[in-house]
Design an enzyme around this catalytic site. Structure first.
Site, PDB file in Angstrom:
ATOM      1  N   MET A   1      49.655  15.832   4.782  1.00 33.98           N
ATOM      2  CA  MET A   1      48.829  15.067   5.724  1.00 33.98           C
ATOM      3  C   MET A   1      49.695  14.019   6.400  1.00 33.98           C
ATOM      4  O   MET A   1      50.659  13.530   5.819  1.00 33.98           O
ATOM      5  CB  MET A   1      47.685  14.430   4.928  1.00 33.98           C
ATOM      6  CG  MET A   1      46.823  13.434   5.656  1.00 33.98           C
ATOM      7  SD  MET A   1      47.423  11.747   5.533  1.00 33.98           S
ATOM      8  CE  MET A   1      46.485  11.124   4.144  1.00 33.98           C
TER       9      MET A   1
ATOM     10  N   GLU B   1      38.324   8.475   7.885  1.00 31.63           N
ATOM     11  CA  GLU B   1      38.197   7.721   6.624  1.00 31.63           C
ATOM     12  C   GLU B   1      37.490   6.392   6.840  1.00 31.63           C
ATOM     13  O   GLU B   1      37.954   5.547   7.606  1.00 31.63           O
ATOM     14  CB  GLU B   1      39.591   7.484   6.034  1.00 31.63           C
ATOM     15  CG  GLU B   1      39.556   6.658   4.759  1.00 31.63           C
ATOM     16  CD  GLU B   1      40.929   6.515   4.117  1.00 31.63           C
ATOM     17  OE1 GLU B   1      41.881   7.192   4.542  1.00 31.63           O
ATOM     18  OE2 GLU B   1      41.031   5.702   3.187  1.00 31.63           O
TER      19      GLU B   1
ATOM     20  N   HIS C   1      36.590   2.956  -1.512  1.00 33.72           N
ATOM     21  CA  HIS C   1      35.903   2.443  -0.336  1.00 33.72           C
ATOM     22  C   HIS C   1      34.386   2.502  -0.479  1.00 33.72           C
ATOM     23  O   HIS C   1      33.687   1.607  -0.019  1.00 33.72           O
ATOM     24  CB  HIS C   1      36.377   3.191   0.913  1.00 33.72           C
ATOM     25  CG  HIS C   1      37.824   2.949   1.214  1.00 33.72           C
ATOM     26  ND1 HIS C   1      38.466   3.523   2.274  1.00 33.72           N
ATOM     27  CD2 HIS C   1      38.756   2.184   0.582  1.00 33.72           C
ATOM     28  CE1 HIS C   1      39.739   3.130   2.285  1.00 33.72           C
ATOM     29  NE2 HIS C   1      39.925   2.326   1.264  1.00 33.72           N
TER      30      HIS C   1
ATOM     31  N   ASP D   1      40.035  -4.838  -2.523  1.00 31.98           N
ATOM     32  CA  ASP D   1      40.562  -3.467  -2.415  1.00 31.98           C
ATOM     33  C   ASP D   1      41.647  -3.247  -3.472  1.00 31.98           C
ATOM     34  O   ASP D   1      42.763  -3.710  -3.323  1.00 31.98           O
ATOM     35  CB  ASP D   1      41.155  -3.310  -1.007  1.00 31.98           C
ATOM     36  CG  ASP D   1      41.579  -1.886  -0.719  1.00 31.98           C
ATOM     37  OD1 ASP D   1      41.217  -0.984  -1.487  1.00 31.98           O
ATOM     38  OD2 ASP D   1      42.275  -1.693   0.288  1.00 31.98           O
TER      39      ASP D   1
ATOM     40  N   ASP E   1      40.619  11.005  -0.777  1.00 26.98           N
ATOM     41  CA  ASP E   1      41.498   9.964  -1.323  1.00 26.98           C
ATOM     42  C   ASP E   1      40.962   9.545  -2.680  1.00 26.98           C
ATOM     43  O   ASP E   1      39.902   8.918  -2.785  1.00 26.98           O
ATOM     44  CB  ASP E   1      41.544   8.748  -0.378  1.00 26.98           C
ATOM     45  CG  ASP E   1      42.551   8.923   0.755  1.00 26.98           C
ATOM     46  OD1 ASP E   1      43.219   9.990   0.807  1.00 26.98           O
ATOM     47  OD2 ASP E   1      42.685   7.997   1.575  1.00 26.98           O
TER      48      ASP E   1
ATOM     49  N   HIS F   1      52.263   7.709   7.046  1.00 31.54           N
ATOM     50  CA  HIS F   1      51.945   7.109   8.338  1.00 31.54           C
ATOM     51  C   HIS F   1      53.208   7.241   9.171  1.00 31.54           C
ATOM     52  O   HIS F   1      54.322   7.145   8.627  1.00 31.54           O
ATOM     53  CB  HIS F   1      51.674   5.611   8.218  1.00 31.54           C
ATOM     54  CG  HIS F   1      50.439   5.263   7.454  1.00 31.54           C
ATOM     55  ND1 HIS F   1      50.439   5.101   6.102  1.00 31.54           N
ATOM     56  CD2 HIS F   1      49.173   5.016   7.870  1.00 31.54           C
ATOM     57  CE1 HIS F   1      49.218   4.777   5.704  1.00 31.54           C
ATOM     58  NE2 HIS F   1      48.429   4.725   6.754  1.00 31.54           N
TER      59      HIS F   1
ATOM     60  N   GLU G   1      37.159   7.975   0.388  1.00 35.87           N
ATOM     61  CA  GLU G   1      37.996   7.368  -0.665  1.00 35.87           C
ATOM     62  C   GLU G   1      37.110   6.696  -1.708  1.00 35.87           C
ATOM     63  O   GLU G   1      36.221   5.917  -1.371  1.00 35.87           O
ATOM     64  CB  GLU G   1      38.961   6.346  -0.050  1.00 35.87           C
ATOM     65  CG  GLU G   1      39.731   5.578  -1.132  1.00 35.87           C
ATOM     66  CD  GLU G   1      40.826   4.667  -0.619  1.00 35.87           C
ATOM     67  OE1 GLU G   1      41.578   5.089   0.282  1.00 35.87           O
ATOM     68  OE2 GLU G   1      40.928   3.547  -1.141  1.00 35.87           O
TER      69      GLU G   1
ATOM     70  N   ASP H   1      45.399   8.051  -3.228  1.00 36.84           N
ATOM     71  CA  ASP H   1      45.663   6.888  -2.374  1.00 36.84           C
ATOM     72  C   ASP H   1      45.516   5.637  -3.236  1.00 36.84           C
ATOM     73  O   ASP H   1      44.527   4.916  -3.158  1.00 36.84           O
ATOM     74  CB  ASP H   1      44.703   6.854  -1.186  1.00 36.84           C
ATOM     75  CG  ASP H   1      45.113   5.789  -0.180  1.00 36.84           C
ATOM     76  OD1 ASP H   1      46.195   5.203  -0.347  1.00 36.84           O
ATOM     77  OD2 ASP H   1      44.348   5.532   0.769  1.00 36.84           O
TER      78      ASP H   1
ATOM     79  N   ASP I   1      55.629   4.728   8.102  1.00 35.38           N
ATOM     80  CA  ASP I   1      56.171   4.792   6.733  1.00 35.38           C
ATOM     81  C   ASP I   1      57.475   5.558   6.800  1.00 35.38           C
ATOM     82  O   ASP I   1      58.404   5.307   6.042  1.00 35.38           O
ATOM     83  CB  ASP I   1      55.264   5.595   5.786  1.00 35.38           C
ATOM     84  CG  ASP I   1      53.903   4.963   5.578  1.00 35.38           C
ATOM     85  OD1 ASP I   1      53.773   3.759   5.794  1.00 35.38           O
ATOM     86  OD2 ASP I   1      52.978   5.716   5.198  1.00 35.38           O
TER      87      ASP I   1
ATOM     88  N   LYS J   1      35.818   2.685   5.567  1.00 30.81           N
ATOM     89  CA  LYS J   1      36.042   1.592   4.609  1.00 30.81           C
ATOM     90  C   LYS J   1      35.100   0.454   4.998  1.00 30.81           C
ATOM     91  O   LYS J   1      35.003   0.108   6.166  1.00 30.81           O
ATOM     92  CB  LYS J   1      37.504   1.153   4.683  1.00 30.81           C
ATOM     93  CG  LYS J   1      37.879   0.119   3.636  1.00 30.81           C
ATOM     94  CD  LYS J   1      39.395  -0.069   3.658  1.00 30.81           C
ATOM     95  CE  LYS J   1      39.836  -1.126   2.692  1.00 30.81           C
ATOM     96  NZ  LYS J   1      41.300  -1.241   2.661  1.00 30.81           N
TER      97      LYS J   1
ATOM     98  N   ASP K   1      42.636  -0.144  -5.233  1.00 32.57           N
ATOM     99  CA  ASP K   1      43.473   1.073  -5.207  1.00 32.57           C
ATOM    100  C   ASP K   1      44.110   1.386  -6.564  1.00 32.57           C
ATOM    101  O   ASP K   1      45.302   1.659  -6.659  1.00 32.57           O
ATOM    102  CB  ASP K   1      44.567   0.959  -4.129  1.00 32.57           C
ATOM    103  CG  ASP K   1      43.998   1.014  -2.719  1.00 32.57           C
ATOM    104  OD1 ASP K   1      42.931   1.624  -2.518  1.00 32.57           O
ATOM    105  OD2 ASP K   1      44.627   0.442  -1.809  1.00 32.57           O
TER     106      ASP K   1
HETATM  107  C1  GLT Z   1      45.672   2.023   3.808  1.00 33.83           C
HETATM  108  C2  GLT Z   1      44.212   2.210   3.534  1.00 33.83           C
HETATM  109  C3  GLT Z   1      43.970   3.568   3.008  1.00 33.83           C
HETATM  110  C4  GLT Z   1      44.134   4.617   4.059  1.00 33.83           C
HETATM  111  C5  GLT Z   1      45.518   4.764   4.516  1.00 33.83           C
HETATM  112  C6  GLT Z   1      45.543   5.669   5.717  1.00 33.83           C
HETATM  113  S1  GLT Z   1      46.366   3.299   4.717  1.00 33.83           S
HETATM  114  O1  GLT Z   1      46.376   1.933   2.620  1.00 33.83           O
HETATM  115  O2  GLT Z   1      43.765   1.215   2.597  1.00 33.83           O
HETATM  116  O3  GLT Z   1      42.750   3.705   2.386  1.00 33.83           O
HETATM  117  O4  GLT Z   1      43.807   5.863   3.506  1.00 33.83           O
HETATM  118  O5  GLT Z   1      45.746   5.022   6.885  1.00 33.83           O
HETATM  119 MN    MN Z   2      42.613   5.845   1.767  1.00 33.47          MN
HETATM  120 MN    MN Z   3      41.857   1.758  -0.446  1.00 37.32          MN
END
Ligand code: GLT
Ligand code: MN
Ligand code: MN
Length: 388
Positions: free
Chosen positions: A90, A183, A222, A257, A247, A56, A219, A289, A59, A185, A259
């Protein structure tokens, strides 16, 4: 080097925010030290076999950095990329962290916030292009509402479209050659998120001015958060030629969430996902991700990153094994009953084909009686996965 050691050709990438995640959560402070972008790149170099890194805007360069500070950080990052031979794959914009985006960025009710968001994305694109990023991701982190009293969702969608149309033109005008990847979510962090699933974005893209340069970045977590089958979401993206980025991570269904490390929660889903990507020769970046457990130290973060890639490569082998397995093949032959002549009937409409079809007799009982040994097929799949 084992057969499951990644190489840059595998196109595995990590975001600065993934392996750099310090373990903060809504209930607790960081458990790991914050690393500089250059330190994160060095860590990825130590992991081995990684193709590239994603970021980002903030970041890499903190939002309040002075020009001198920004120059120093970028210089150190550049040197680390050189040392480790990592690429930038990316880039994306943080349009969710700052209080100014509390009511959204492109869909904010405040025209000035919307303009600021577009400006921030333009600058983020400049930064990504400087490092050769070819994909630009848009995750609408705060695009949504808590109450539908706040926004007309049709108007919100129009605002989002306007921003993307403008940014497409910006990329074209600057010659950046970006592919945009949207993306979705479903249920965090706003009470109600706009564009909650990959399917929503696939429906939205054809309404843009430059639909050809816009695709999706689905993702795993998500779609799983929403209880959906991720492999099917990716299949829709592949079918539409819109899988521009992916992702990879994992997530227990119905939870917050998480991850998690790729494949760590739902191995069977991960297997079918890898099989889909490999069968359909997805050639884009595979971005993990995800982040390590909050309990992990630096050494364990490295294990986390290696684990993501290793699991993918093991599943890739399992997919090849599945495709070549004699029993699987025999079972598939039993379950798939091709019929060129009947398929030809519905291939392309004509009045005469319609007449023929209307005149045909089908033996429902006979069709319903044909065996479909999916129990055996699924058990064989699991046994291949379990290594039996
Ligand atoms: C954040 C989000 C991710 C996205 C990122 C891109 S940032 O962590 O939960 O799923 O891919 O902005
Ligand atoms: Mn993501
Ligand atoms: Mn996520």
């Amino acid at each position: 080097m084992s057969e499951f050691s990644p190489t840059p050709k595998d196109k595995f990438t990590f975001g600065l925010w993934t392996v750099g995640n310090p373990g903060r959560d809504p209930f607790g402070k960081p458990t790991r030290g914050v690393m500089s972008p250059a330190e994160i790149v060095d860590l990825l170099g130590e992991v081995g076999g990684v193709h590239g890194v994603n970021f980002h805007d903030n970041d890499l360069v903190p939002i309040d950095a002075s020009e001198a500070e920004a120059g120093r950080i970028v210089g150190e990052f550049e040197a680390a990329l050189k040392r480790t031979k990592l690429k930038v794959a990316m880039a994306t914009t943080d349009l969710f962290g700052e209080p100014v985006f509390r009511d959204g960025a492109f869909t904010s009710n405040d025209a000035e916030v919307r303009a600021y968001a577009v400006q921030k994305a333009m600058r983020g694109m400049d930064l990504g292009a400087r490092f050769g990023a070819s994909v630009y991701v848009f995750w609408g982190g705060r695009e949504g509402c808590e109450s539908d009293a706040a926004k007309d969702p049709v108007e919100a969608e129009a605002r989002f479209r306007r921003a993307l149309d403008f940014l497409c033109e910006y990329s074209i005008e600057r010659g950046y050659g970006y592919k945009f990847a949207l993306e979705a979510k479903p249920n965090e962090p706003r009470g109600h998120m706009f564009f909650p699933t990959t399917g929503h974005y696939l429906a939205f893209i054809p309404t843009l001015k430059h639909p050809g340069m816009v695709g999706v970045n689905p993702e795993v977590a998500h779609e799983h958060m929403a209880g959906l089958n991720f492999t099917h979401a990716v299949a829709s993206a592949l079918a539409a030629d819109k899988l521009f980025h992916i992702d990879l991570n994992d997530q227990e269904f119905g939870r917050y969430d998480q991850d998690f490390r790729f494949g760590s929660a739902n191995l069977k889903h991960a297997f079918f996902l890898v099989k889909l990507l490999e069968d359909h020769k997805y050639a884009g970046f595979k971005h993990f991700d995800a982040h390590a457990y909050r309990t992990a130290d630096r050494a364990d973060v490295i294990e986390f990153a290696r684990g993501c890639m290793r699991t993918y490569l093991i599943l890739r082998k399992k997919a090849a094994q599945w495709n070549a397995d004699a029993e699987v093949k025999a079972l598939l032959r039993q379950c798939h009953r091709p019929g060129k002549d009947v398929d030809a009937l519905t291939e392309k409409f004509s009045r005469s084909k319609a007449e023929t079809l209307l005149g045909m007799g089908f033996d429902r009982a006979k069709l319903a009686g044909r065996p479909l040994p999916y129990e055996r097929l699924d058990q064989r799949t699991l046994e291949i996965l379990m290594g039996v």
